[in-house]
Design a protein around this motif. Structure first.
Motif, PDB file in Angstrom:
ATOM      1  N   HIS A   1     -21.202  29.371  15.648  1.00  0.00           N
ATOM      2  CA  HIS A   1     -20.619  29.418  14.314  1.00  0.00           C
ATOM      3  C   HIS A   1     -21.703  29.246  13.249  1.00  0.00           C
ATOM      4  CE1 HIS A   1     -18.104  28.453  10.806  1.00  0.00           C
ATOM      5  NE2 HIS A   1     -17.105  29.036  11.476  1.00  0.00           N
ATOM      6  N   PHE A   2     -21.508  29.964  12.160  1.00  0.00           N
ATOM      7  CA  PHE A   2     -22.429  29.897  11.021  1.00  0.00           C
ATOM      8  C   PHE A   2     -22.781  28.450  10.640  1.00  0.00           C
ATOM      9  CE2 PHE A   2     -22.978  29.433   6.421  1.00  0.00           C
ATOM     10  CZ  PHE A   2     -24.006  30.328   6.162  1.00  0.00           C
ATOM     11  N   ALA A   3     -21.751  27.620  10.530  1.00  0.00           N
ATOM     12  CA  ALA A   3     -21.988  26.228  10.117  1.00  0.00           C
ATOM     13  C   ALA A   3     -22.820  25.485  11.161  1.00  0.00           C
ATOM     14  CB  ALA A   3     -20.653  25.520   9.888  1.00  0.00           C
ATOM     15  N   ASP A   4     -22.601  25.829  12.416  1.00  0.00           N
ATOM     16  CA  ASP A   4     -23.364  25.174  13.486  1.00  0.00           C
ATOM     17  C   ASP A   4     -24.823  25.616  13.477  1.00  0.00           C
ATOM     18  OD1 ASP A   4     -21.051  23.912  14.233  1.00  0.00           O
ATOM     19  OD2 ASP A   4     -20.547  25.398  15.785  1.00  0.00           O
ATOM     20  N   VAL A   5     -25.038  26.879  13.101  1.00  0.00           N
ATOM     21  CA  VAL A   5     -26.424  27.357  12.999  1.00  0.00           C
ATOM     22  C   VAL A   5     -27.177  26.510  11.981  1.00  0.00           C
ATOM     23  CG1 VAL A   5     -27.915  29.300  12.349  1.00  0.00           C
ATOM     24  CG2 VAL A   5     -25.795  29.730  13.618  1.00  0.00           C
ATOM     25  N   LEU A   6     -26.575  26.371  10.809  1.00  0.00           N
ATOM     26  CA  LEU A   6     -27.256  25.621   9.748  1.00  0.00           C
ATOM     27  C   LEU A   6     -27.425  24.154  10.141  1.00  0.00           C
ATOM     28  CD1 LEU A   6     -25.725  27.136   6.482  1.00  0.00           C
ATOM     29  CD2 LEU A   6     -27.904  27.657   7.591  1.00  0.00           C
TER      30      LEU A   6
ATOM     31  N   PRO B   1     -25.481  29.375   1.567  1.00  0.00           N
ATOM     32  CA  PRO B   1     -24.330  30.279   1.623  1.00  0.00           C
ATOM     33  C   PRO B   1     -24.507  31.438   2.611  1.00  0.00           C
ATOM     34  CG  PRO B   1     -25.689  30.818  -0.265  1.00  0.00           C
ATOM     35  CD  PRO B   1     -26.360  29.650   0.414  1.00  0.00           C
ATOM     36  N   ASP B   2     -25.721  31.596   3.110  1.00  0.00           N
ATOM     37  CA  ASP B   2     -25.990  32.730   3.996  1.00  0.00           C
ATOM     38  C   ASP B   2     -27.181  32.339   4.877  1.00  0.00           C
ATOM     39  OD1 ASP B   2     -25.785  35.202   5.172  1.00  0.00           O
ATOM     40  OD2 ASP B   2     -26.178  36.343   3.348  1.00  0.00           O
ATOM     41  N   LEU B   3     -27.446  33.157   5.883  1.00  0.00           N
ATOM     42  CA  LEU B   3     -28.621  32.897   6.708  1.00  0.00           C
ATOM     43  C   LEU B   3     -29.830  33.603   6.103  1.00  0.00           C
ATOM     44  CD1 LEU B   3     -27.481  33.170  10.444  1.00  0.00           C
ATOM     45  CD2 LEU B   3     -27.441  31.195   8.909  1.00  0.00           C
ATOM     46  N   ALA B   4     -30.881  32.857   5.852  1.00  0.00           N
ATOM     47  CA  ALA B   4     -32.135  33.453   5.403  1.00  0.00           C
ATOM     48  C   ALA B   4     -32.835  34.057   6.623  1.00  0.00           C
ATOM     49  CB  ALA B   4     -33.002  32.380   4.758  1.00  0.00           C
TER      50      ALA B   4
ATOM     51  N   ARG C   1     -34.156  30.736  24.149  1.00  0.00           N
ATOM     52  CA  ARG C   1     -34.547  29.493  24.830  1.00  0.00           C
ATOM     53  C   ARG C   1     -33.369  28.894  25.602  1.00  0.00           C
ATOM     54  NH1 ARG C   1     -36.218  26.958  20.332  1.00  0.00           N
ATOM     55  NH2 ARG C   1     -34.306  25.739  20.181  1.00  0.00           N
ATOM     56  N   GLU C   2     -32.227  28.801  24.943  1.00  0.00           N
ATOM     57  CA  GLU C   2     -31.093  28.079  25.528  1.00  0.00           C
ATOM     58  C   GLU C   2     -30.236  28.947  26.443  1.00  0.00           C
ATOM     59  OE1 GLU C   2     -30.486  24.777  25.073  1.00  0.00           O
ATOM     60  OE2 GLU C   2     -32.361  24.672  23.921  1.00  0.00           O
ATOM     61  N   HIS C   3     -30.191  30.260  26.141  1.00  0.00           N
ATOM     62  CA  HIS C   3     -29.272  31.125  26.889  1.00  0.00           C
ATOM     63  C   HIS C   3     -29.960  32.301  27.557  1.00  0.00           C
ATOM     64  CE1 HIS C   3     -25.631  29.098  25.381  1.00  0.00           C
ATOM     65  NE2 HIS C   3     -26.322  28.945  24.258  1.00  0.00           N
ATOM     66  N   GLY C   4     -31.272  32.432  27.340  1.00  0.00           N
ATOM     67  CA  GLY C   4     -31.982  33.571  27.928  1.00  0.00           C
ATOM     68  C   GLY C   4     -31.496  34.898  27.373  1.00  0.00           C
ATOM     69  N   SER C   5     -31.056  34.895  26.092  1.00  0.00           N
ATOM     70  CA  SER C   5     -30.506  36.111  25.502  1.00  0.00           C
ATOM     71  C   SER C   5     -31.297  36.545  24.269  1.00  0.00           C
ATOM     72  CB  SER C   5     -29.044  35.869  25.103  1.00  0.00           C
ATOM     73  OG  SER C   5     -28.542  37.009  24.426  1.00  0.00           O
ATOM     74  N   ASP C   6     -31.559  37.842  24.172  1.00  0.00           N
ATOM     75  CA  ASP C   6     -32.187  38.382  22.969  1.00  0.00           C
ATOM     76  C   ASP C   6     -31.156  38.647  21.876  1.00  0.00           C
ATOM     77  OD1 ASP C   6     -35.066  38.636  23.309  1.00  0.00           O
ATOM     78  OD2 ASP C   6     -34.602  39.981  24.978  1.00  0.00           O
ATOM     79  N   PHE C   7     -29.902  38.447  22.208  1.00  0.00           N
ATOM     80  CA  PHE C   7     -28.822  38.717  21.257  1.00  0.00           C
ATOM     81  C   PHE C   7     -28.002  37.446  21.050  1.00  0.00           C
ATOM     82  CE2 PHE C   7     -29.775  42.705  23.366  1.00  0.00           C
ATOM     83  CZ  PHE C   7     -29.785  43.628  22.333  1.00  0.00           C
ATOM     84  N   VAL C   8     -27.627  37.191  19.805  1.00  0.00           N
ATOM     85  CA  VAL C   8     -26.708  36.076  19.544  1.00  0.00           C
ATOM     86  C   VAL C   8     -25.765  36.469  18.405  1.00  0.00           C
ATOM     87  CG1 VAL C   8     -28.529  34.951  18.154  1.00  0.00           C
ATOM     88  CG2 VAL C   8     -26.509  33.649  18.828  1.00  0.00           C
ATOM     89  N   PHE C   9     -24.486  36.278  18.649  1.00  0.00           N
ATOM     90  CA  PHE C   9     -23.480  36.530  17.613  1.00  0.00           C
ATOM     91  C   PHE C   9     -23.313  35.278  16.768  1.00  0.00           C
ATOM     92  CE2 PHE C   9     -22.308  39.771  20.691  1.00  0.00           C
ATOM     93  CZ  PHE C   9     -21.964  40.852  19.892  1.00  0.00           C
ATOM     94  N   VAL C  10     -23.362  35.446  15.466  1.00  0.00           N
ATOM     95  CA  VAL C  10     -23.035  34.354  14.555  1.00  0.00           C
ATOM     96  C   VAL C  10     -21.685  34.705  13.939  1.00  0.00           C
ATOM     97  CG1 VAL C  10     -23.700  33.090  12.478  1.00  0.00           C
ATOM     98  CG2 VAL C  10     -25.460  33.883  14.086  1.00  0.00           C
ATOM     99  N   GLU C  11     -20.741  33.767  14.009  1.00  0.00           N
ATOM    100  CA  GLU C  11     -19.396  34.001  13.467  1.00  0.00           C
ATOM    101  C   GLU C  11     -19.143  33.047  12.314  1.00  0.00           C
ATOM    102  OE1 GLU C  11     -16.570  33.059  16.590  1.00  0.00           O
ATOM    103  OE2 GLU C  11     -17.138  30.952  16.616  1.00  0.00           O
ATOM    104  N   GLY C  12     -18.190  33.399  11.462  1.00  0.00           N
ATOM    105  CA  GLY C  12     -17.712  32.453  10.454  1.00  0.00           C
ATOM    106  C   GLY C  12     -18.505  32.395   9.162  1.00  0.00           C
ATOM    107  N   TYR C  13     -19.204  33.453   8.819  1.00  0.00           N
ATOM    108  CA  TYR C  13     -19.943  33.453   7.545  1.00  0.00           C
ATOM    109  C   TYR C  13     -19.022  33.124   6.379  1.00  0.00           C
ATOM    110  CZ  TYR C  13     -24.012  35.599   9.744  1.00  0.00           C
ATOM    111  OH  TYR C  13     -25.109  35.834  10.526  1.00  0.00           O
TER     112      TYR C  13
END
Lengths: 434, 434
Positions: free
Chosen positions: B278-283, B298-301, B314-326
């Motif tokens: 989630h967006f909030a968790d990213v921040l 208000p957004d991801l820089a 690092r945590e999931h071995g993934s080059d892709f990550v979905f961010v939800e909830g902007y």
């Protein structure tokens, strides 16, 4: 509960399932009500006998989207041989406003302008949606056929700096303060890309600012383009085009069967080998048949195209006929002349049911020939063609290709008089919305 | 004699064959000469020992197109383990002029502007051509994945009557005397078409008149768009997008293996299930990790995107990550808010190796919500949205979708700094040709 589609119901008789879609029609009889639900796959009959559910249904007009949980019950007279009983209905939106058309009628009763004005709703009619399912299947078949022949997909610019192909009918735009134009075709780019991949294709929009208000003119249409290198002559182009048309028909049959059935489409006859006739022979045959000498005509008139179309069907059982050898002077500057028949070229058209569908042929490939051809046509400033001429300057193979409009193909296939009937959101002299 | 390709030679050892292509390189040694021929499939070594053939070769500069008839001979040190001996060479064009680059070198030594100025020639370099083979394979994979999920291909208008999505950065054109605009995206049309087919996709050009002269801005790019109805929420969109990206990577692997090898591409890691945060968790994670409170952003820089990209790897071995909830306020008007978290939305981004690749999410589907959202954003005249709002007025399902730029994906996949390096004929603030 995972939603399933109408076509999957017959595998779940006796089970409780969840379906979802649009209220296609309600039939509120005295003792029972029927809800006909429309989803992407088809129609489902839902039997509403419980009082509360009926009251709910009465408040949900046609086109409202709903989810329904209920029991799949065998019912031979229902679509697909099953219906849903004991339904629990959940509205997914606010009740729909009364739509401008009765979408549940077998045919959409509205004028073409009315349909186009309300396209987002009109296109929901199963018969209109079917047109565009067939169209999507045709494009899929086009790609599959070309990929099988090692053509590579490209995406070329739609904004160009110079109006190279025909000065008059281009849309002009403001490009960061400079004039620019919308591309009339990917012709020059696909030829350049033959120098890279040998064989290329593109599916994309082209733009024609033709101020013609007819049933077959659009200001923008979807062009299906292919170009190939290292050919012997235009006969290689004919072979590839013939295979491509075959692939499109196969794609339609494979992916759009129910839509073909719904629209009662007669699929065209395509012979195993292409039917090819020379331009001069067409005029000669017509002259002989009609007693009117048309052998000096510089191009085929619509009546000539109809005649040769009928001839191909009668003599060869084919709805398609390739005409080769059009007079060079009447084709684009890049047309390769026929070295053995002065005045004639290696240009081709494919006539489909009496109407020109595809244009193509072998192109020039020598730089000097381009300079000569462009100069002969009065182009004084060749710098407008510099990227294109560079490709020729640095070694190009003999090459050729073909192009056709998706909408024109679809109109002929479905035998409808107006290309707007087979275009999602047409653009023309008057129409710029929706 | 039927021409065969370089990759087919090894099946014809001892036979006389015909090949054709470009003179990639000549090596004129004292006792013998080598002609390296380039065709769509690769390179072939041709041994020229006969005097007349050598004299002929000396007069044919690199890039001239030729056909060669000769004997296929096993030669372990040659490309493919075979070479052509006793060749008869036929030039297919006039001798090529000296090209602006040495295309035979392992890497094209030229500045980016020089390459772009001479794109029709530069793109012939095997490493540049490889980029666009991978690109074509990616688009093929995009379509295959979506077709497998019952998405239907559509073609929507590129000329629109009103600049609905963001007034500033649109190209304006003269449409038969009226103002019109180039479509910035098929967003509104693909949503309308959910009402028809439930699931739709489009591959086509979009136009952005952004006056930004950066390494990642193009005035036109190829947009890969998908939209789907009857979703529960944005998580269904994430699942479809994840499957689509998987299909693209599979398409590349299946169809562009040699190109991947030539460019030494490290294919990205995609986990079986999408990594979603989630967006909030990213921040919050960033604040915790860096000791700097960014939770009110208000957004991801770009730095935040890089951080979460590294975290996912690092945590999931993934080059892709979905961010939800902007946050809703920072997304387009059609964004569906998160009913359970005021201020946040059901919008998503897919971050690919630390860079936003895909934008999407659940959209509003109730007519009243649209009227509210548009009015809240200061749109006084809703008639510009009439076709779009009609779709919502007459019953739309909960829906959502995603879109991404092909060039941005390719630049990130190939780890090149400038999107122009992965675009055939880029258009930007300054460039309008070739």
């Amino acid at each position: 509960m995972q939603r399933i589609l109408s076509t999957q119901l017959s595998a779940h008789v006796g089970e409780t399932v969840r379906i979802a879609g649009w209220i296609h029609r309600r039939r509120l009889l005295k003792s029972v009500a029927f809800l006909i639900l429309r989803d992407a796959a088809g129609l489902t009959q839902i039997v509403v006998s419980e009082k509360a559910a009926r009251a709910q249904l009465e408040a949900l007009p046609e086109e409202t989207t709903v989810a329904v949980v209920g029991t799949v019950t065998a019912e031979p007279s229902a679509p697909g041989g099953v219906e849903i009983t004991s339904p629990v209905i959940e509205a997914l939106t606010d009740p729909a406003e009364p739509a401008p058309f009765d979408l549940y009628r077998p045919d959409l009763r509205a004028s073409l302008p009315a349909m186009l004005d309300h396209a987002p709703v009109a296109l929901r009619h199963p018969k209109l949606a079917a047109v565009h399912r067939i169209s999507a299947a045709a494009v899929g078949g086009f790609r599959t056929a070309l990929e099988a022949m090692s053509f590579v997909e490209i995406h070329t610019p739609k904004i160009v700096g110079t109006a190279t192909e025909s000065g008059a009918n281009v849309f002009k735009l403001d490009y960061f303060g400079r004039p620019a134009y919308l591309a009339q075709s990917p012709q020059l780019y696909k030829q350049m890309m033959v120098g890279v991949f040998e064989r290329v294709y593109e599916v994309g929009p082209v733009f024609r600012a033709e101020p013609s208000d007819t049933a077959r003119h659009l200001a923008s249409y979807t062009s299906l383009d292919a170009e190939m290198g290292f050919i012997e002559d235009h006969r290689d182009v004919i072979a590839a085009c013939h295979a491509t048309v075959g692939g499109m028909l196969a794609g339609i049959r494979a992916s759009a069967g129910p839509s073909l059935e719904l629209l009662d489409v007669t699929m065209p006859a395509l012979t195993e080998k292409p039917v090819v006739v020379h331009f001069a022979d067409v005029l000669e045959m017509i002259s002989r048949a009609t007693g009117q000498d048309v052998t000096a005509e510089p191009d085929l008139a619509p009546a000539h195209e109809r005649w040769i179309g009928e001839w191909a069907l009668r003599e060869h059982g084919s709805d398609f006929v390739f005409v080769e050898g059009y007079p060079t002077a009447h084709r684009a500057f890049y047309t390769h002349p026929d070295p053995e028949r002065p005045g004639y070229s290696r240009a081709i058209d494919l006539i489909f049911r009496g109407l020109e569908l595809v244009s193509g042929g072998q192109r020039l490939h020598r730089h000097a020939d381009y300079v000569r051809a462009l100069t002969a046509r009065g182009e004084s400033d060749l710098s407008a063609y510099s990227g294109y001429l560079d490709a020729m300057r640095y070694g190009m193979p003999p090459h050729g290709g073909f192009a056709f409009g998706l909408e024109r193909f679809m109109a002929r296939l479905l035998d409808v008089p107006n290309v707007r009937q087979v275009t999602l959101f047409p653009r023309d002299l008057h129409r710029l919305s929706p």
